[in-house]
Design a protein around this motif. Structure first.
Motif, PDB file in Angstrom:
ATOM      1  N   UNK B  36      20.445   1.822  -2.636  1.00 21.76           N
ATOM      2  CA  UNK B  36      21.779   1.786  -2.063  1.00 21.76           C
ATOM      3  C   UNK B  36      21.684   1.848  -0.548  1.00 21.76           C
ATOM      4  N   UNK B  38      24.230   3.234   2.622  1.00 16.75           N
ATOM      5  CA  UNK B  38      25.435   3.991   2.866  1.00 16.75           C
ATOM      6  C   UNK B  38      25.696   4.091   4.363  1.00 16.75           C
ATOM      7  N   UNK B  42      31.188   6.419   4.266  1.00 17.95           N
ATOM      8  CA  UNK B  42      31.525   5.387   3.298  1.00 17.95           C
ATOM      9  C   UNK B  42      30.791   5.629   1.987  1.00 17.95           C
ATOM     10  N   UNK B  43      31.125   4.822   1.020  1.00 17.86           N
ATOM     11  CA  UNK B  43      30.556   4.998  -0.309  1.00 17.86           C
ATOM     12  C   UNK B  43      29.151   4.419  -0.379  1.00 17.86           C
ATOM     13  N   UNK B  44      28.532   4.632  -1.518  1.00 15.97           N
ATOM     14  CA  UNK B  44      27.218   4.064  -1.770  1.00 15.97           C
ATOM     15  C   UNK B  44      27.385   2.612  -2.188  1.00 15.97           C
ATOM     16  N   UNK B  46      25.555  -0.484  -3.752  1.00 15.89           N
ATOM     17  CA  UNK B  46      24.354  -0.888  -4.471  1.00 15.89           C
ATOM     18  C   UNK B  46      23.795  -2.161  -3.854  1.00 15.89           C
ATOM     19  N   UNK B  91      21.738   4.584   6.219  1.00 12.73           N
ATOM     20  CA  UNK B  91      21.145   5.577   5.324  1.00 12.73           C
ATOM     21  C   UNK B  91      20.836   4.852   4.023  1.00 12.73           C
ATOM     22  N   UNK B  93      19.350   5.015   0.189  1.00 14.73           N
ATOM     23  CA  UNK B  93      19.133   5.988  -0.877  1.00 14.73           C
ATOM     24  C   UNK B  93      18.664   5.259  -2.136  1.00 14.73           C
ATOM     25  N   UNK B 111      17.185  10.348   0.430  1.00 15.11           N
ATOM     26  CA  UNK B 111      17.711   9.401   1.404  1.00 15.11           C
ATOM     27  C   UNK B 111      16.780   9.215   2.580  1.00 15.11           C
ATOM     28  N   UNK B 113      16.956   7.771   6.566  1.00 18.29           N
ATOM     29  CA  UNK B 113      17.828   7.283   7.647  1.00 18.29           C
ATOM     30  C   UNK B 113      17.021   6.374   8.564  1.00 18.29           C
TER      31      UNK B 113
END
Lengths: 112, 117
Positions: B36, B38, B42-44, B46, B91, B93, B111, B113
C-alpha cells in the motif's frame, strides 16, 4: 468500491463514548476494523463476517447490519490510548483473500 | 498475533536512485502479501498484490516498471521503487494474510517512509 466512513473526525473527553460508521453501496463479504497511530502501521481490531453479528473486546465493539452493508465501531468509556485514526476495510467476496478496500479513516482524539 | 516486519523504517534518497523495501512474515508463511501507499492523513491505497512464485497483480494506475515487486519466498516480498522522484515520497506499508483458514485479518508491517530529495 471504497466504503464511506463517518464522521471524518471526532474529539472526545476521556470516558466519553464514540461511534464510527462504515457504509457500502453493495453487500459485503466482510468488514474489518483497524486503528492506526501517527507514523505507525495499522493494527487489527476485529472482523465481522455475518449479517447481524456483533462482537467486542474490552470496551471496543462492532456490529454488522443484517444487509451486510453497514458496520459500526463502538468505543465506550474512551481512554487516551484510543486516540488514532480508525479505518474500516471491506471485501466484496472471498475470492481474493486479503484484498481489502479501505475507507478514508476517522480521526479520533481523546483528551484528558 | 502474527508478525510482519518491514525494513527499512525510513529512507532518504536522491532523485533517480532506486530503493528496495523488504516485507517479511516472521512467524508464518504468507503466500500473498499486499503493498500500500499512504499519503498524510489519507487512507491506504492498495498498489499491488504480491503472489509467491508468480508475478504481482497491480492495481489500476500503478506503474509496474516503476514499482517492482518480487515475492521470492513464502516469507519475503520486496518492493523496489525504481528511478525514484520526489513525487514518490510517501509511506509504504505491506500486509500479509495468514494462509489457510483466512478470516480476513491482515497483519501490517511497520511501514517505510520514503523521502526522495
Amino acid at each position: 468500491q471504497q466504503p464511506v466512513q463517518s464522521p471524518q473526525a471526532v474529539i472526545l473527553r476521556e470516558g466519553e463514548d464514540a461511534v464510527i460508521n462504515c457504509s457500502s453501496s453493495k453487500a459485503l463479504y466482510s468488514v474489518h476494523w483497524y486503528r492506526q497511530k501517527h507514523g505507525e502501521a495499522p493494527v487489527f481490531l476485529m472482523i465481522l463476517l455475518k449479517g447481524g453479528e456483533q462482537k467486542g473486546h474490552d470496551k471496543i465493539s462492532a456490529s454488522f447490519n443484517e444487509k451486510k452493508q453497514q458496520s459500526s465501531l463502538y468505543l465506550t468509556a474512551s481512554q487516551l490510548s484510543y486516540s488514532g485514526t480508525y479505518f474500516c476495510g471491506t471485501e466484496l467476496n472471498n475470492t481474493n483473500a486479503g484484498k481489502s478496500t479501505f475507507g478514508d479513516g476517522t480521526t479520533l482524539t481523546v483528551k484528558p | 498475533g502474527a508478525v510482519v516486519s518491514q525494513h527499512p523504517s525510513w529512507v532518504i534518497c536522491k532523485s533517480g536512485t532506486s530503493v528496495k523495501i523488504e516485507c517479511r512474515s516472521l512467524d508464518f508463511q504468507a503466500t500473498t502479501m499486499f503493498w500500500y501507499r499512504q499519503f498524510p492523513k489519507q487512507s491506504l491505497m492498495l498498489m499491488a498484490t504480491s503472489n509467491e512464485g508468480s508475478k504481482a497483480t497491480y492495481e489500476q494506475g500503478v506503474e509496474k516498471d516503476k514499482f517492482l515487486i518480487n515475492h521470492a519466498s513464502l516469507t519475503l516480498s520486496t518492493l523496489t521503487v525504481t528511478s525514484a522522484h520526489p513525487e514518490d515520497s510517501s509511506f509504504y506499508i505491506c500486509s500479509a494474510a495468514t494462509s489457510g483458514g483466512y478470516a480476513g485479518e491482515l497483519f501490517f508491517g511497520e511501514g517505510s517512509r520514503l523521502t526522495v530529495l
